[in-house]
Write a protein that holds these residues in place. Structure first.
Motif, mmCIF file in Angstrom:
data_model
loop_
_atom_site.group_PDB
_atom_site.id
_atom_site.type_symbol
_atom_site.label_atom_id
_atom_site.label_comp_id
_atom_site.label_asym_id
_atom_site.label_seq_id
_atom_site.Cartn_x
_atom_site.Cartn_y
_atom_site.Cartn_z
ATOM 1 N N UNK A 49 0.841 -1.191 0.000
ATOM 2 C CA UNK A 49 0.000 0.000 0.000
ATOM 3 C C UNK A 49 0.881 1.248 0.000
ATOM 4 N N UNK A 50 0.566 2.183 -0.870
ATOM 5 C CA UNK A 50 1.364 3.408 -0.947
ATOM 6 C C UNK A 50 1.259 4.208 0.344
ATOM 7 N N UNK A 51 2.363 4.795 0.747
ATOM 8 C CA UNK A 51 2.468 5.641 1.939
ATOM 9 C C UNK A 51 2.074 4.912 3.223
ATOM 10 N N UNK A 52 2.227 3.601 3.230
ATOM 11 C CA UNK A 52 1.912 2.807 4.414
ATOM 12 C C UNK A 52 2.930 3.108 5.510
ATOM 13 N N UNK A 53 2.447 3.380 6.688
ATOM 14 C CA UNK A 53 3.312 3.655 7.831
ATOM 15 C C UNK A 53 3.074 2.570 8.876
ATOM 16 N N UNK A 54 4.042 1.713 9.051
ATOM 17 C CA UNK A 54 3.959 0.695 10.089
ATOM 18 C C UNK A 54 4.719 1.195 11.304
ATOM 19 N N UNK A 55 4.293 0.771 12.468
ATOM 20 C CA UNK A 55 4.950 1.195 13.693
ATOM 21 C C UNK A 55 5.070 0.009 14.642
ATOM 22 N N UNK A 56 6.073 0.047 15.471
ATOM 23 C CA UNK A 56 6.244 -1.027 16.452
ATOM 24 C C UNK A 56 5.231 -0.906 17.587
ATOM 25 N N UNK A 90 12.247 -6.256 -3.267
ATOM 26 C CA UNK A 90 13.351 -5.865 -2.381
ATOM 27 C C UNK A 90 12.937 -4.775 -1.394
ATOM 28 N N UNK A 91 12.256 -3.740 -1.863
ATOM 29 C CA UNK A 91 11.867 -2.645 -0.969
ATOM 30 C C UNK A 91 10.921 -3.138 0.119
ATOM 31 N N UNK A 92 9.879 -3.864 -0.284
ATOM 32 C CA UNK A 92 8.897 -4.368 0.678
ATOM 33 C C UNK A 92 9.562 -5.307 1.680
ATOM 34 N N UNK A 93 10.413 -6.196 1.183
ATOM 35 C CA UNK A 93 11.103 -7.139 2.065
ATOM 36 C C UNK A 93 11.973 -6.386 3.081
ATOM 37 N N UNK A 94 12.676 -5.369 2.617
ATOM 38 C CA UNK A 94 13.499 -4.568 3.527
ATOM 39 C C UNK A 94 12.658 -3.828 4.552
ATOM 40 N N UNK A 95 11.508 -3.320 4.118
ATOM 41 C CA UNK A 95 10.629 -2.562 5.011
ATOM 42 C C UNK A 95 10.089 -3.442 6.133
ATOM 43 N N UNK A 96 9.563 -4.612 5.780
ATOM 44 C CA UNK A 96 8.999 -5.479 6.814
ATOM 45 C C UNK A 96 10.086 -6.143 7.671
ATOM 46 N N UNK A 97 11.316 -6.162 7.190
ATOM 47 C CA UNK A 97 12.427 -6.718 7.975
ATOM 48 C C UNK A 97 12.712 -5.876 9.217
#
Length: 126
Positions: free
Chosen positions: A76-83, A113-120
């Protein structure tokens, strides 16, 4: 036991190498490569096709997403995940396992690659 994958533009080079190895070691020739470490290999006269779709499907099954429909946008564009999320915790072992699977897929699917890095970023406490 070690596996060796031989490649060459010339069949005679491969055969020569095999003869030399058979003279020195106990060797089993498994013929043309068809599947190796989750990568399906299809060989033609002029091309070599590598495919990880079966591996990706198993990864989706493990994550409970086997019935999901494919989409062009991977995240999803501009998705902001937080801990500091209020959602229920996920199984950390399963999450890490899926991320590791994605790391393996990224070698042939650079688009993830970008998504994988983001969720890592959430490996420690998913």
């Amino acid at each position: 036991m070690d596996d060796l994958i031989l490649t060459s533009m010339r069949t005679e080079d491969i055969n020569s190498f095999k003869r030399e190895m058979v003279a020195r070691f106990l060797l089993s020739d498994l013929d043309a490569l068809s599947y190796y470490l989750g990568i399906e290999v299809r060989q033609g006269k002029e091309e070599l096709m590598l495919d990880q779709s079966a591996y990706a499907s198993k990864l989706l099954e493990r994550g409970g997403m086997a019935e999901c429909k494919p989409c062009v946008t991977l995240m999803e564009e501009r998705l902001k995940l937080t801990k500091a999320s209020t959602t229920a915790k996920v199984d950390a072992t399963l999450y890490r396992s899926i991320i590791d699977g994605l790391r393996y897929l990224v070698h042939m699917r650079s688009d993830i690659a970008f998504v994988m890095g983001y969720v890592s970023h959430f490996m420690e406490d998913p």
